[in-house]
Motif scaffolding. Structure first.
Motif, PDB file in Angstrom:
ATOM      1  N   PRO A  25       0.721  -1.277  -0.055  1.00 25.91           N
ATOM      2  CA  PRO A  25      -0.015   0.013   0.128  1.00 25.91           C
ATOM      3  C   PRO A  25       0.834   1.085  -0.016  1.00 25.91           C
ATOM      4  N   GLN A  26       2.171   1.118   0.338  1.00 25.60           N
ATOM      5  CA  GLN A  26       3.004   2.471   0.389  1.00 25.60           C
ATOM      6  C   GLN A  26       3.491   2.591  -1.227  1.00 25.60           C
ATOM      7  N   SER A  29       2.465   6.089  -2.824  1.00 28.54           N
ATOM      8  CA  SER A  29       2.900   7.197  -2.408  1.00 28.54           C
ATOM      9  C   SER A  29       4.346   7.553  -2.665  1.00 28.54           C
ATOM     10  N   LEU A  30       5.007   6.355  -2.747  1.00 30.70           N
ATOM     11  CA  LEU A  30       6.482   6.336  -3.251  1.00 30.70           C
ATOM     12  C   LEU A  30       6.595   6.800  -4.669  1.00 30.70           C
ATOM     13  N   LEU A  54      -1.610  12.474 -10.304  1.00 28.18           N
ATOM     14  CA  LEU A  54      -2.594  11.789  -9.764  1.00 28.18           C
ATOM     15  C   LEU A  54      -2.787  10.287 -10.558  1.00 28.18           C
ATOM     16  N   GLU A  58      -3.134   6.615  -9.443  1.00 31.20           N
ATOM     17  CA  GLU A  58      -4.239   5.648  -9.949  1.00 31.20           C
ATOM     18  C   GLU A  58      -3.691   4.383 -10.364  1.00 31.20           C
TER      19      GLU A  58
ATOM     20  N   MET B   1      13.688   1.239   1.445  1.00 35.96           N
ATOM     21  CA  MET B   1      13.008   2.750   0.804  1.00 35.96           C
ATOM     22  C   MET B   1      11.679   2.811   1.591  1.00 35.96           C
ATOM     23  N   VAL B   2      11.681   3.205   2.989  1.00 34.45           N
ATOM     24  CA  VAL B   2      10.302   3.363   3.502  1.00 34.45           C
ATOM     25  C   VAL B   2      10.083   4.859   3.751  1.00 34.45           C
ATOM     26  N   ARG B   3       9.129   5.309   3.235  1.00 34.94           N
ATOM     27  CA  ARG B   3       8.520   6.977   3.430  1.00 34.94           C
ATOM     28  C   ARG B   3       7.144   6.610   3.987  1.00 34.94           C
ATOM     29  N   PRO B   4       6.947   6.705   5.098  1.00 31.41           N
ATOM     30  CA  PRO B   4       5.390   6.541   5.692  1.00 31.41           C
ATOM     31  C   PRO B   4       4.744   7.719   5.519  1.00 31.41           C
ATOM     32  N   THR B   5       3.728   7.490   4.890  1.00 28.53           N
ATOM     33  CA  THR B   5       2.667   8.760   4.568  1.00 28.53           C
ATOM     34  C   THR B   5       2.337   9.398   5.609  1.00 28.53           C
ATOM     35  N   GLU B  25      -1.815  12.926   3.202  1.00 29.25           N
ATOM     36  CA  GLU B  25      -2.102  12.238   2.005  1.00 29.25           C
ATOM     37  C   GLU B  25      -3.148  11.111   2.130  1.00 29.25           C
ATOM     38  N   ASP B  27      -4.650   8.126   0.468  1.00 26.46           N
ATOM     39  CA  ASP B  27      -4.456   6.885  -0.658  1.00 26.46           C
ATOM     40  C   ASP B  27      -4.627   5.751   0.092  1.00 26.46           C
ATOM     41  N   LEU B  28      -4.035   4.603  -0.858  1.00 28.24           N
ATOM     42  CA  LEU B  28      -4.357   3.368  -0.542  1.00 28.24           C
ATOM     43  C   LEU B  28      -3.662   3.053   0.895  1.00 28.24           C
ATOM     44  N   SER B  29      -2.703   3.703   1.416  1.00 28.78           N
ATOM     45  CA  SER B  29      -1.982   3.389   2.696  1.00 28.78           C
ATOM     46  C   SER B  29      -2.597   4.220   3.796  1.00 28.78           C
ATOM     47  N   PHE B  58      -2.952  15.580  -0.593  1.00 32.78           N
ATOM     48  CA  PHE B  58      -3.261  14.598  -1.604  1.00 32.78           C
ATOM     49  C   PHE B  58      -4.273  13.906  -1.624  1.00 32.78           C
ATOM     50  N   ASP B  60      -6.455  10.565  -4.300  1.00 39.33           N
ATOM     51  CA  ASP B  60      -6.842  10.016  -5.490  1.00 39.33           C
ATOM     52  C   ASP B  60      -8.291   9.405  -5.541  1.00 39.33           C
ATOM     53  N   THR B  62      -9.067   6.450  -4.529  1.00 41.32           N
ATOM     54  CA  THR B  62      -9.253   5.799  -3.380  1.00 41.32           C
ATOM     55  C   THR B  62     -10.064   6.400  -2.610  1.00 41.32           C
TER      56      THR B  62
END
Lengths: 134, 111
Positions: A25-26, A29-30, A54, A58, B1-5, B25, B27-29, B58, B60, B62
Protein backbone atom coordinates in the motif's frame (compact mmCIF):
# COMPACT_ATOMS: atom_id res chain seq x y z
CA UNK A 1 0.65 6.89 -20.71
CA UNK A 2 1.83 10.26 -21.96
CA UNK A 3 0.72 13.64 -20.74
CA UNK A 4 1.24 16.99 -22.40
CA UNK A 5 0.99 18.19 -25.98
CA UNK A 6 4.67 18.28 -26.88
CA UNK A 7 6.24 16.09 -29.53
CA UNK A 8 8.96 13.61 -28.52
CA UNK A 9 12.49 14.91 -28.85
CA UNK A 10 15.36 12.84 -30.21
CA UNK A 11 16.30 9.51 -28.70
CA UNK A 12 19.50 10.98 -27.25
CA UNK A 13 19.58 12.43 -23.74
CA UNK A 14 15.99 11.76 -22.74
CA UNK A 15 15.90 12.17 -18.95
CA UNK A 16 14.68 8.88 -17.54
CA UNK A 17 13.52 7.64 -14.16
CA UNK A 18 13.39 3.94 -13.36
CA UNK A 19 12.57 2.61 -9.91
CA UNK A 20 11.34 -0.66 -8.47
CA UNK A 21 8.64 -0.56 -5.81
CA UNK A 22 7.50 -3.30 -3.50
CA UNK A 23 3.92 -4.20 -4.25
CA UNK A 24 2.31 -2.87 -1.05
CA UNK A 25 0.00 0.00 0.00
CA UNK A 26 2.98 2.40 0.29
CA UNK A 27 3.77 2.00 -3.42
CA UNK A 28 1.42 4.76 -4.71
CA UNK A 29 2.89 7.29 -2.27
CA UNK A 30 6.48 6.33 -3.15
CA UNK A 31 5.67 6.50 -6.86
CA UNK A 32 4.18 9.99 -6.44
CA UNK A 33 7.26 11.19 -4.56
CA UNK A 34 9.52 9.75 -7.27
CA UNK A 35 7.61 11.32 -10.15
CA UNK A 36 7.41 14.67 -8.36
CA UNK A 37 11.17 14.61 -7.79
CA UNK A 38 11.77 13.58 -11.40
CA UNK A 39 9.72 16.54 -12.68
CA UNK A 40 11.25 19.06 -10.28
CA UNK A 41 13.78 20.40 -12.77
CA UNK A 42 11.38 20.23 -15.72
CA UNK A 43 9.17 22.99 -17.05
CA UNK A 44 5.99 20.99 -16.59
CA UNK A 45 3.22 23.27 -15.31
CA UNK A 46 1.90 22.80 -11.74
CA UNK A 47 -1.51 21.80 -13.11
CA UNK A 48 0.00 19.17 -15.43
CA UNK A 49 2.16 17.88 -12.59
CA UNK A 50 -0.91 17.55 -10.33
CA UNK A 51 -2.70 15.56 -13.05
CA UNK A 52 0.38 13.42 -13.77
CA UNK A 53 0.87 12.66 -10.07
CA UNK A 54 -2.78 11.68 -9.76
CA UNK A 55 -2.61 9.37 -12.78
CA UNK A 56 0.57 7.71 -11.49
CA UNK A 57 -1.14 7.17 -8.13
CA UNK A 58 -4.17 5.63 -9.85
CA UNK A 59 -2.16 3.25 -12.03
CA UNK A 60 0.17 2.13 -9.21
CA UNK A 61 -2.85 1.65 -6.91
CA UNK A 62 -4.42 -0.57 -9.57
CA UNK A 63 -1.20 -2.59 -9.76
CA UNK A 64 -1.23 -3.09 -5.97
CA UNK A 65 -4.89 -3.95 -5.51
CA UNK A 66 -5.21 -6.02 -8.66
CA UNK A 67 -6.29 -9.38 -7.26
CA UNK A 68 -4.22 -11.33 -9.77
CA UNK A 69 -0.92 -9.75 -8.72
CA UNK A 70 1.24 -12.31 -6.92
CA UNK A 71 1.60 -11.04 -3.33
CA UNK A 72 5.38 -10.64 -3.36
CA UNK A 73 5.63 -9.08 -6.79
CA UNK A 74 7.23 -5.77 -7.55
CA UNK A 75 6.17 -2.81 -9.62
CA UNK A 76 8.50 -1.00 -11.99
CA UNK A 77 7.89 2.69 -12.55
CA UNK A 78 9.55 4.21 -15.61
CA UNK A 79 9.26 7.81 -16.71
CA UNK A 80 10.73 9.54 -19.75
CA UNK A 81 10.81 13.29 -20.12
CA UNK A 82 10.02 13.49 -23.84
CA UNK A 83 9.48 17.21 -24.29
CA UNK A 84 8.93 20.37 -22.28
CA UNK A 85 5.46 19.38 -21.17
CA UNK A 86 5.37 15.71 -22.18
CA UNK A 87 6.17 12.87 -19.80
CA UNK A 88 5.78 9.22 -20.70
CA UNK A 89 5.19 6.92 -17.75
CA UNK A 90 5.18 3.13 -17.71
CA UNK A 91 4.02 1.08 -14.76
CA UNK A 92 4.78 -2.62 -15.03
CA UNK A 93 3.68 -5.39 -12.70
CA UNK A 94 3.58 -9.16 -12.93
CA UNK A 95 -0.18 -9.36 -13.35
CA UNK A 96 -1.87 -11.21 -16.15
CA UNK A 97 -3.15 -8.05 -17.80
CA UNK A 98 -6.62 -6.70 -18.34
CA UNK A 99 -8.85 -5.46 -21.09
CA UNK A 100 -9.91 -1.87 -20.46
CA UNK A 101 -13.67 -1.39 -20.48
CA UNK A 102 -15.55 1.94 -20.47
CA UNK A 103 -16.67 3.11 -17.08
CA UNK A 104 -20.21 2.00 -16.29
CA UNK A 105 -22.18 5.17 -15.39
CA UNK A 106 -24.57 3.09 -13.27
CA UNK A 107 -21.65 1.99 -11.14
CA UNK A 108 -21.28 5.37 -9.51
CA UNK A 109 -18.66 4.62 -6.92
CA UNK A 110 -16.10 2.60 -8.87
CA UNK A 111 -13.93 2.78 -11.95
CA UNK A 112 -12.64 6.32 -11.50
CA UNK A 113 -8.98 5.36 -11.90
CA UNK A 114 -9.19 4.28 -15.53
CA UNK A 115 -11.78 6.97 -16.23
CA UNK A 116 -9.21 9.57 -15.14
CA UNK A 117 -6.53 7.91 -17.25
CA UNK A 118 -8.80 7.90 -20.27
CA UNK A 119 -9.86 11.52 -19.93
CA UNK A 120 -6.59 13.08 -18.76
CA UNK A 121 -3.71 11.22 -20.40
CA UNK A 122 -2.85 12.27 -23.95
CA UNK A 123 -2.35 8.60 -24.77
CA UNK A 124 -2.47 5.43 -22.75
CA UNK A 125 -2.52 1.74 -23.33
CA UNK A 126 -1.92 -1.72 -21.89
CA UNK A 127 0.74 -4.17 -22.99
CA UNK A 128 1.06 -7.77 -21.95
CA UNK A 129 4.43 -9.45 -22.11
CA UNK A 130 5.79 -11.11 -19.03
CA UNK A 131 3.57 -8.82 -16.96
CA UNK A 132 1.14 -5.98 -17.38
CA UNK A 133 2.38 -2.58 -18.48
CA UNK A 134 0.11 0.49 -18.42
CA UNK B 1 12.98 2.66 0.87
CA UNK B 2 10.33 3.49 3.45
CA UNK B 3 8.59 6.82 3.55
CA UNK B 4 5.53 6.55 5.76
CA UNK B 5 2.74 8.73 4.45
CA UNK B 6 2.12 11.59 6.86
CA UNK B 7 -1.50 11.34 7.87
CA UNK B 8 -3.40 12.59 10.87
CA UNK B 9 -7.01 13.10 11.91
CA UNK B 10 -7.99 15.57 14.62
CA UNK B 11 -11.53 15.68 15.92
CA UNK B 12 -13.93 17.94 17.69
CA UNK B 13 -17.48 17.21 18.85
CA UNK B 14 -20.02 19.88 19.67
CA UNK B 15 -23.32 18.30 20.71
CA UNK B 16 -24.53 16.22 17.79
CA UNK B 17 -22.17 17.91 15.34
CA UNK B 18 -18.91 16.20 14.62
CA UNK B 19 -15.91 17.77 12.91
CA UNK B 20 -12.90 15.75 11.73
CA UNK B 21 -9.91 17.48 10.19
CA UNK B 22 -7.73 15.42 7.87
CA UNK B 23 -4.07 16.30 7.49
CA UNK B 24 -1.78 14.65 4.94
CA UNK B 25 -2.22 12.29 2.00
CA UNK B 26 -5.29 10.14 1.54
CA UNK B 27 -4.49 7.09 -0.57
CA UNK B 28 -4.29 3.30 -0.43
CA UNK B 29 -1.95 3.41 2.58
CA UNK B 30 -4.15 5.70 4.71
CA UNK B 31 -7.72 5.06 3.56
CA UNK B 32 -8.43 2.43 6.22
CA UNK B 33 -7.51 4.87 9.00
CA UNK B 34 -10.13 7.35 7.79
CA UNK B 35 -12.73 4.64 7.09
CA UNK B 36 -12.36 3.29 10.64
CA UNK B 37 -12.45 6.78 12.15
CA UNK B 38 -15.63 7.72 10.30
CA UNK B 39 -17.30 4.42 11.20
CA UNK B 40 -16.54 5.03 14.88
CA UNK B 41 -17.92 8.58 14.71
CA UNK B 42 -21.07 7.53 12.89
CA UNK B 43 -21.60 4.92 15.59
CA UNK B 44 -22.27 7.88 17.92
CA UNK B 45 -25.17 8.95 15.68
CA UNK B 46 -24.21 12.57 14.99
CA UNK B 47 -26.70 14.69 13.04
CA UNK B 48 -23.86 16.36 11.15
CA UNK B 49 -20.46 15.04 10.15
CA UNK B 50 -18.08 17.63 8.73
CA UNK B 51 -14.82 16.55 7.13
CA UNK B 52 -12.36 19.40 6.98
CA UNK B 53 -10.04 18.71 4.05
CA UNK B 54 -8.20 22.06 4.27
CA UNK B 55 -4.84 20.41 5.00
CA UNK B 56 -5.36 17.34 2.86
CA UNK B 57 -2.29 17.46 0.63
CA UNK B 58 -3.18 14.70 -1.84
CA UNK B 59 -6.11 12.46 -2.69
CA UNK B 60 -6.81 9.99 -5.51
CA UNK B 61 -9.86 7.95 -6.45
CA UNK B 62 -9.32 5.64 -3.45
CA UNK B 63 -10.35 8.55 -1.20
CA UNK B 64 -13.00 9.73 -3.64
CA UNK B 65 -14.76 6.37 -3.45
CA UNK B 66 -14.93 6.61 0.36
CA UNK B 67 -16.37 10.14 0.23
CA UNK B 68 -18.97 9.12 -2.37
CA UNK B 69 -19.92 6.14 -0.20
CA UNK B 70 -20.30 8.47 2.79
CA UNK B 71 -22.42 10.90 0.80
CA UNK B 72 -24.73 8.09 -0.30
CA UNK B 73 -24.86 6.73 3.23
CA UNK B 74 -25.73 10.15 4.70
CA UNK B 75 -28.71 10.45 2.37
CA UNK B 76 -29.84 6.92 3.13
CA UNK B 77 -29.48 7.31 6.90
CA UNK B 78 -30.66 10.91 7.19
CA UNK B 79 -27.63 12.72 8.61
CA UNK B 80 -25.77 15.61 7.06
CA UNK B 81 -22.31 15.35 5.48
CA UNK B 82 -20.36 18.53 4.84
CA UNK B 83 -16.93 18.77 3.22
CA UNK B 84 -14.59 21.73 3.61
CA UNK B 85 -12.35 21.96 0.52
CA UNK B 86 -8.60 21.51 0.56
CA UNK B 87 -6.25 24.38 -0.12
CA UNK B 88 -3.95 22.05 -2.08
CA UNK B 89 -4.22 21.56 -5.84
CA UNK B 90 -2.92 17.98 -5.54
CA UNK B 91 -5.94 17.12 -3.37
CA UNK B 92 -8.52 19.04 -5.41
CA UNK B 93 -7.51 17.69 -8.83
CA UNK B 94 -9.40 14.41 -8.42
CA UNK B 95 -12.59 16.28 -7.40
CA UNK B 96 -12.33 18.69 -10.32
CA UNK B 97 -11.54 16.09 -12.99
CA UNK B 98 -14.41 13.80 -11.99
CA UNK B 99 -17.02 16.49 -11.37
CA UNK B 100 -17.18 15.48 -7.71
CA UNK B 101 -16.42 19.10 -6.76
CA UNK B 102 -20.04 19.93 -7.63
CA UNK B 103 -21.62 16.54 -6.84
CA UNK B 104 -20.36 16.23 -3.27
CA UNK B 105 -21.62 18.49 -0.44
CA UNK B 106 -18.77 21.00 -0.34
CA UNK B 107 -19.10 24.08 1.76
CA UNK B 108 -17.98 26.56 -0.91
CA UNK B 109 -16.01 25.61 -4.03
CA UNK B 110 -12.56 24.01 -3.72
CA UNK B 111 -9.91 26.70 -3.82
Amino acid sequence: MTTGPGAPRGAVDIPTLRIKLECNPQAPSLARAAITGFCESSEISPASLATLTLLVSEVVTNAVVHPESPPASEIVLCAHHLAEDAIRVEVTDQGSGFTPVPRDPRQRDAGYGLYLLETQATRWGVEQHSGTRV
Amino acid sequence: MVRPTAFEITEQTNGETHLSSIVGELDLSTIKVLARHVDTKLGENPTTLTLDLTDLTFMDSTGLRLLIDLHNRSRREGWKLTLIPSKHEAANTVFRLTGADTALPFEGPPS
